[in-house]
Design a protein around this motif. Structure first.
Motif, mmCIF file in Angstrom:
data_model
loop_
_atom_site.group_PDB
_atom_site.id
_atom_site.type_symbol
_atom_site.label_atom_id
_atom_site.label_comp_id
_atom_site.label_asym_id
_atom_site.label_seq_id
_atom_site.Cartn_x
_atom_site.Cartn_y
_atom_site.Cartn_z
ATOM 1 N N THR A 67 0.830 -1.209 0.000
ATOM 2 C CA THR A 67 0.000 0.000 0.000
ATOM 3 C C THR A 67 0.859 1.251 0.000
ATOM 4 O O THR A 67 0.595 2.209 -0.739
ATOM 5 C CB THR A 67 -0.923 0.017 1.242
ATOM 6 O OG1 THR A 67 -1.774 -1.126 1.199
ATOM 7 C CG2 THR A 67 -1.776 1.281 1.276
ATOM 8 N N PHE A 68 1.907 1.246 0.811
ATOM 9 C CA PHE A 68 2.793 2.410 0.898
ATOM 10 C C PHE A 68 3.461 2.696 -0.447
ATOM 11 O O PHE A 68 3.512 3.848 -0.897
ATOM 12 C CB PHE A 68 3.859 2.187 1.975
ATOM 13 C CG PHE A 68 4.875 3.281 2.037
ATOM 14 C CD1 PHE A 68 4.561 4.514 2.602
ATOM 15 C CD2 PHE A 68 6.147 3.092 1.526
ATOM 16 C CE1 PHE A 68 5.504 5.536 2.648
ATOM 17 C CE2 PHE A 68 7.089 4.104 1.570
ATOM 18 C CZ PHE A 68 6.770 5.335 2.139
ATOM 19 N N LEU A 69 3.957 1.670 -1.110
ATOM 20 C CA LEU A 69 4.644 1.876 -2.388
ATOM 21 C C LEU A 69 3.684 2.380 -3.464
ATOM 22 O O LEU A 69 4.065 3.197 -4.307
ATOM 23 C CB LEU A 69 5.334 0.590 -2.845
ATOM 24 C CG LEU A 69 6.492 0.113 -1.963
ATOM 25 C CD1 LEU A 69 7.195 -1.084 -2.593
ATOM 26 C CD2 LEU A 69 7.491 1.224 -1.687
ATOM 27 N N LYS B 189 3.855 10.708 -6.182
ATOM 28 C CA LYS B 189 5.098 11.158 -6.832
ATOM 29 C C LYS B 189 5.975 11.974 -5.880
ATOM 30 O O LYS B 189 6.802 12.775 -6.304
ATOM 31 C CB LYS B 189 4.794 11.967 -8.105
ATOM 32 C CG LYS B 189 4.057 11.166 -9.161
ATOM 33 C CD LYS B 189 3.771 11.984 -10.401
ATOM 34 C CE LYS B 189 2.998 11.165 -11.433
ATOM 35 N NZ LYS B 189 2.661 11.934 -12.632
ATOM 36 N N ASN B 190 5.770 11.772 -4.581
ATOM 37 C CA ASN B 190 6.560 12.480 -3.572
ATOM 38 C C ASN B 190 6.657 11.592 -2.345
ATOM 39 O O ASN B 190 5.689 11.423 -1.609
ATOM 40 C CB ASN B 190 5.901 13.810 -3.216
ATOM 41 C CG ASN B 190 6.771 14.662 -2.296
ATOM 42 O OD1 ASN B 190 7.305 14.176 -1.299
ATOM 43 N ND2 ASN B 190 6.900 15.936 -2.635
ATOM 44 N N VAL B 191 7.833 11.021 -2.111
ATOM 45 C CA VAL B 191 7.972 10.044 -1.041
ATOM 46 C C VAL B 191 7.768 10.670 0.333
ATOM 47 O O VAL B 191 7.216 10.028 1.240
ATOM 48 C CB VAL B 191 9.334 9.324 -1.139
ATOM 49 C CG1 VAL B 191 10.493 10.268 -0.849
ATOM 50 C CG2 VAL B 191 9.361 8.113 -0.210
ATOM 51 N N ILE B 192 8.191 11.924 0.523
ATOM 52 C CA ILE B 192 8.026 12.581 1.826
ATOM 53 C C ILE B 192 6.541 12.747 2.154
ATOM 54 O O ILE B 192 6.102 12.485 3.286
ATOM 55 C CB ILE B 192 8.735 13.946 1.860
ATOM 56 C CG1 ILE B 192 10.251 13.767 1.642
ATOM 57 C CG2 ILE B 192 8.471 14.661 3.176
ATOM 58 C CD1 ILE B 192 10.958 12.982 2.725
ATOM 59 N N ASN C 282 1.557 11.035 5.030
ATOM 60 C CA ASN C 282 0.143 10.673 4.917
ATOM 61 C C ASN C 282 -0.139 9.200 5.220
ATOM 62 O O ASN C 282 -1.298 8.787 5.237
ATOM 63 C CB ASN C 282 -0.366 10.993 3.504
ATOM 64 C CG ASN C 282 -0.425 12.492 3.236
ATOM 65 O OD1 ASN C 282 -0.427 13.293 4.177
ATOM 66 N ND2 ASN C 282 -0.462 12.867 1.978
ATOM 67 N N SER C 283 0.907 8.435 5.469
ATOM 68 C CA SER C 283 0.734 7.005 5.697
ATOM 69 C C SER C 283 0.209 6.724 7.107
ATOM 70 O O SER C 283 0.209 7.598 7.979
ATOM 71 C CB SER C 283 2.062 6.273 5.512
ATOM 72 O OG SER C 283 2.933 6.556 6.599
ATOM 73 N N ASN C 284 -0.221 5.486 7.311
ATOM 74 C CA ASN C 284 -0.670 5.041 8.633
ATOM 75 C C ASN C 284 0.448 4.344 9.406
ATOM 76 O O ASN C 284 0.186 3.664 10.398
ATOM 77 C CB ASN C 284 -1.855 4.078 8.489
ATOM 78 C CG ASN C 284 -3.087 4.775 7.937
ATOM 79 O OD1 ASN C 284 -3.365 5.925 8.296
ATOM 80 N ND2 ASN C 284 -3.825 4.098 7.068
ATOM 81 N N ALA D 93 7.833 5.829 14.748
ATOM 82 C CA ALA D 93 9.235 5.432 14.619
ATOM 83 C C ALA D 93 9.582 5.052 13.187
ATOM 84 O O ALA D 93 10.659 5.399 12.684
ATOM 85 C CB ALA D 93 9.537 4.259 15.552
ATOM 86 N N LEU D 94 8.676 4.360 12.528
ATOM 87 C CA LEU D 94 8.920 3.954 11.139
ATOM 88 C C LEU D 94 8.901 5.171 10.221
ATOM 89 O O LEU D 94 9.728 5.283 9.311
ATOM 90 C CB LEU D 94 7.886 2.922 10.698
ATOM 91 C CG LEU D 94 8.100 2.228 9.347
ATOM 92 C CD1 LEU D 94 9.535 1.767 9.168
ATOM 93 C CD2 LEU D 94 7.137 1.062 9.197
ATOM 94 N N LYS D 95 7.984 6.101 10.469
ATOM 95 C CA LYS D 95 7.965 7.335 9.685
ATOM 96 C C LYS D 95 9.274 8.104 9.856
ATOM 97 O O LYS D 95 9.856 8.596 8.882
ATOM 98 C CB LYS D 95 6.791 8.221 10.120
ATOM 99 C CG LYS D 95 5.437 7.782 9.585
ATOM 100 C CD LYS D 95 4.370 8.808 9.950
ATOM 101 C CE LYS D 95 3.019 8.433 9.362
ATOM 102 N NZ LYS D 95 1.986 9.456 9.633
ATOM 103 N N SER D 96 9.750 8.207 11.088
ATOM 104 C CA SER D 96 11.001 8.930 11.356
ATOM 105 C C SER D 96 12.180 8.258 10.670
ATOM 106 O O SER D 96 13.086 8.936 10.153
ATOM 107 C CB SER D 96 11.256 9.006 12.862
ATOM 108 O OG SER D 96 10.258 9.760 13.504
#
Length: 260
Positions: free
Chosen positions: A116-118, A125-128, A133-135, A139-142
């Motif tokens: 889902t993330f990929l 078109k913007n990984v940041i 915006n992900s769930n 810690a994983l976001k950081s």
């Protein structure tokens, strides 16, 4: 400043990572699945660090021109070759990320989170933005934000620091032992591809890629004291976000045992 001094500066954080209590808390295949669902993101974003170095330290545009140090070019291209098109347990060509996904599926671990993330990365078109915006947990976001901010904002020696000092190194050895025990205790769960994945990392990193990566750091920093200090700062941050990720995985494993 030299590599030995960098390693001395990083020794406390490295020991925290190497001796982390997470390892002994992966006791069941359910615990392993919790780990895999988070760690797969580190397997994926590693390739972006590698590709950023390939873009900065080799020529990836046309017309081609010889760029940088030939030894460094060889290191980067050799690692890209191994990471992007390695030989699988079934004698097929796949990236280590794809091998990891296959191993997750073989062990009955869902790949929905990373899939889902990929898709979100492709669509936004913007990984940041996709990370924000992900769930995914904090810690994983950081962890991911550190990787891509390093790629987008830092110089080659700092990206090389995150790449060289902030990744597995001794970790595959530990997980190979954990997986072997799990396979013995839970023979109904097939972990062959996962064990193969970690063994490949040990085989590739110990003899060749590790020492060459250290040489890359030395070449990029030379006698520049400021660059050496920046390498240490980046490496410390990379190890810190990894430790925080390990903490979050351990907490999640503990919470699943409480609710089970």
């Amino acid at each position: 400043m030299n590599i030995d001094q960098v390693n001395k500066e990083l020794s406390t954080l490295r020991q925290q990572l190497i001796n982390h209590s997470l390892y002994k808390n992966i006791e069941t295949t359910e615990d392993l699945s919790v780990f895999l669902k988070s760690h797969v993101f580190a397997v994926w974003d590693f390739m972006s660090l590698l590709k950023a170095l390939q873009q900065k330290l080799t020529c990836t545009t046309t017309p081609w021109m010889p760029t940088g140090n030939p030894e460094t070019r060889y290191l980067i291209n050799e690692i890209v070759l191994a990471e992007e098109t390695d030989i699988t347990l079934k004698a097929e060509r796949k990236s280590h990320f794809e091998m990891y996904l296959d191993a997750m599926k073989e062990s009955n671990t869902s790949t929905n989170d990373i899939d889902t993330f990929l898709l979100d990365v492709i669509e936004s078109k913007n990984v940041i933005i996709a990370i924000k915006n992900s769930n995914l947990n904090t810690a994983l976001k950081s962890f991911l934000e550190f990787t891509f901010k390093t790629i987008n904002q830092k110089e080659a020696h700092e990206i090389a620091a995150a790449f060289t000092f902030g990744r597995e190194e001794l970790i595959p050895n530990m997980f190979t032992e954990i997986l072997s025990k799990l396979q013995a205790n839970f023979p109904e769960t097939n972990l062959e591809e996962l064990i193969y994945y970690f063994k490949r990392h040990i085989e590739l990193d110990e003899d060749e890629h590790g020492p060459m990566a250290m040489k890359m750091i030395e070449e990029l920093c030379g006698e520049d004291a400021k660059k050496w200090e920046e390498v240490i700062a980046t490496a410390k941050e990379a190890l810190t976000v990894r430790i925080n990720l390990w903490n979050s995985i351990e907490t999640e494993i503990a919470s699943t045992k409480v609710t089970a």
